[in-house]
Scaffold this motif. Sequence first.
Motif, short mmCIF file in Angstrom:
data_model
loop_
_atom_site.label_atom_id
_atom_site.label_comp_id
_atom_site.label_asym_id
_atom_site.label_seq_id
_atom_site.Cartn_x
_atom_site.Cartn_y
_atom_site.Cartn_z
N LEU A 56 -2.40 25.28 -68.59
CA LEU A 56 -3.25 24.46 -69.03
C LEU A 56 -3.15 24.92 -70.73
N PRO A 57 -3.04 26.13 -71.18
CA PRO A 57 -2.71 26.05 -72.58
C PRO A 57 -1.53 25.38 -73.28
N LEU A 58 -0.34 25.54 -72.37
CA LEU A 58 0.73 24.85 -72.57
C LEU A 58 0.86 23.48 -72.66
N VAL A 59 -0.02 22.89 -71.79
CA VAL A 59 -0.22 21.41 -71.72
C VAL A 59 -0.89 21.05 -72.83
N ARG A 60 -1.96 21.82 -73.18
CA ARG A 60 -3.01 21.04 -74.43
C ARG A 60 -1.68 21.30 -75.59
N GLU A 61 -1.04 22.32 -75.77
CA GLU A 61 -0.44 22.62 -76.78
C GLU A 61 0.82 21.67 -77.19
N LEU A 62 1.54 21.40 -76.04
CA LEU A 62 2.73 20.47 -76.06
C LEU A 62 2.69 19.24 -75.69
N ALA A 63 1.65 18.92 -75.06
CA ALA A 63 1.34 17.55 -74.58
C ALA A 63 2.70 16.91 -73.94
N PRO A 64 2.94 17.51 -72.78
CA PRO A 64 4.43 16.85 -72.31
C PRO A 64 4.09 15.63 -71.41
N ASP A 65 5.20 15.02 -71.09
CA ASP A 65 5.26 13.74 -70.38
C ASP A 65 4.83 14.14 -68.87
N LEU A 66 5.36 15.20 -68.32
CA LEU A 66 5.53 15.67 -66.95
C LEU A 66 5.33 17.07 -66.85
N VAL A 67 4.70 17.64 -65.95
CA VAL A 67 4.30 18.82 -65.31
C VAL A 67 5.08 19.19 -63.96
N VAL A 68 6.00 19.69 -63.91
CA VAL A 68 6.39 20.42 -62.65
C VAL A 68 6.04 21.76 -62.22
N LEU A 69 5.27 21.83 -61.21
CA LEU A 69 4.68 23.09 -60.73
C LEU A 69 4.76 23.34 -59.32
N ASP A 70 4.41 24.59 -59.20
CA ASP A 70 4.52 25.24 -57.85
C ASP A 70 2.82 25.25 -57.71
N ILE A 71 2.65 25.31 -56.11
CA ILE A 71 1.19 25.36 -55.69
C ILE A 71 0.53 26.79 -55.82
N ARG A 72 1.54 27.53 -55.23
CA ARG A 72 1.22 29.12 -55.27
C ARG A 72 1.79 30.08 -56.33
N MET A 73 0.87 30.49 -57.07
CA MET A 73 1.41 31.09 -58.37
C MET A 73 0.61 32.22 -58.70
N PRO A 74 1.37 33.22 -59.39
CA PRO A 74 0.32 34.42 -59.70
C PRO A 74 -1.00 34.01 -60.61
N PRO A 75 -1.92 34.87 -60.19
CA PRO A 75 -2.02 36.03 -59.83
C PRO A 75 -2.42 36.24 -58.46
N THR A 76 -2.72 35.35 -57.56
CA THR A 76 -3.01 35.58 -56.34
C THR A 76 -2.11 34.96 -55.29
N ASN A 77 -1.28 33.78 -55.84
CA ASN A 77 -0.40 33.45 -55.09
C ASN A 77 -1.16 32.32 -53.95
N THR A 78 -2.12 31.72 -54.40
CA THR A 78 -2.97 30.74 -53.52
C THR A 78 -2.61 29.31 -54.00
N THR A 79 -3.87 29.16 -54.69
CA THR A 79 -3.93 27.73 -55.14
C THR A 79 -4.00 27.21 -56.55
N GLU A 80 -3.22 28.30 -57.33
CA GLU A 80 -3.40 28.28 -58.84
C GLU A 80 -2.81 27.19 -59.29
N GLY A 81 -1.60 27.00 -58.88
CA GLY A 81 -0.83 25.96 -59.53
C GLY A 81 -1.64 24.51 -59.25
N LEU A 82 -2.03 24.24 -58.12
CA LEU A 82 -2.94 22.99 -57.68
C LEU A 82 -4.18 22.89 -58.29
#
Length: 232
Positions: A56-82
């Motif tokens: 979210l900080p990078l989205v707010r700073e960089l204002a990309p047109d597209l975000v490509v992300l994984d669902i399971r990411m650190p720190p808990t590898n559950t649903t952080e990306g989603l």
Amino acid sequence: MTTEPSGDEPESHDGTAVARVLLAEDDVLLRAGLASLLERSGFEVVGETGDSEWILPLVRELAPDLVVLDIRMPPTNTTEGLDAALEIRREFPAIGILVLSAHAEVEQAMELLATGQRVGYLLKSRVTDVGEFIETLERIVRGGSVMDPALVQELVSARRRNDPLAALSQREHDVLALMAEGRSNAGIARRLWVTEGTVEKHVRHILAKLSLPETGDDHRRVLAVVTFLEAR
């Protein structure tokens, strides 16, 4: 976490603006491979991160047109990306989102997919054609949506599993539909060209298959109709 400095928006060879992409993927090799592929395919990778807390900080700073992300990411590898994707959609509805996942997380992804525009969900193992993958990204940037066929099948299967009418035969379904129109057993019998006794048997089967509580028959008929209407 890496970012590229902002500057004048670059243009492609045909004069159109180059889509700016933020990558959020904790697999370092996969993220590097995606970044290289996107750059070669005419996208501008403006930022990368393997930590969900930076999305979210990078989205707010960089204002990309597209975000490509994984669902399971650190720190808990559950649903952080989603979770981050849902927040991006709430704050920045014009930003496209592509979820790349190793799993078909149907229930967790439904809220995001229900937004309908500028959203995609692909399984990593099923991305086998680079050209199709790039076309998918371009389609999302233009406002389209893309859903992996495996996820569609999961949704259909889940709906069938949860459909309270799935156990009914076609004739029982017809009888229940006429019940919903307010017809009596005699009226249903005339409509279906069967005896009233046959209709009564179908009604008993319907009530049993819908697991309706043993109360007065009239009340159970109402509950059956309510179940039918809710399932439509």
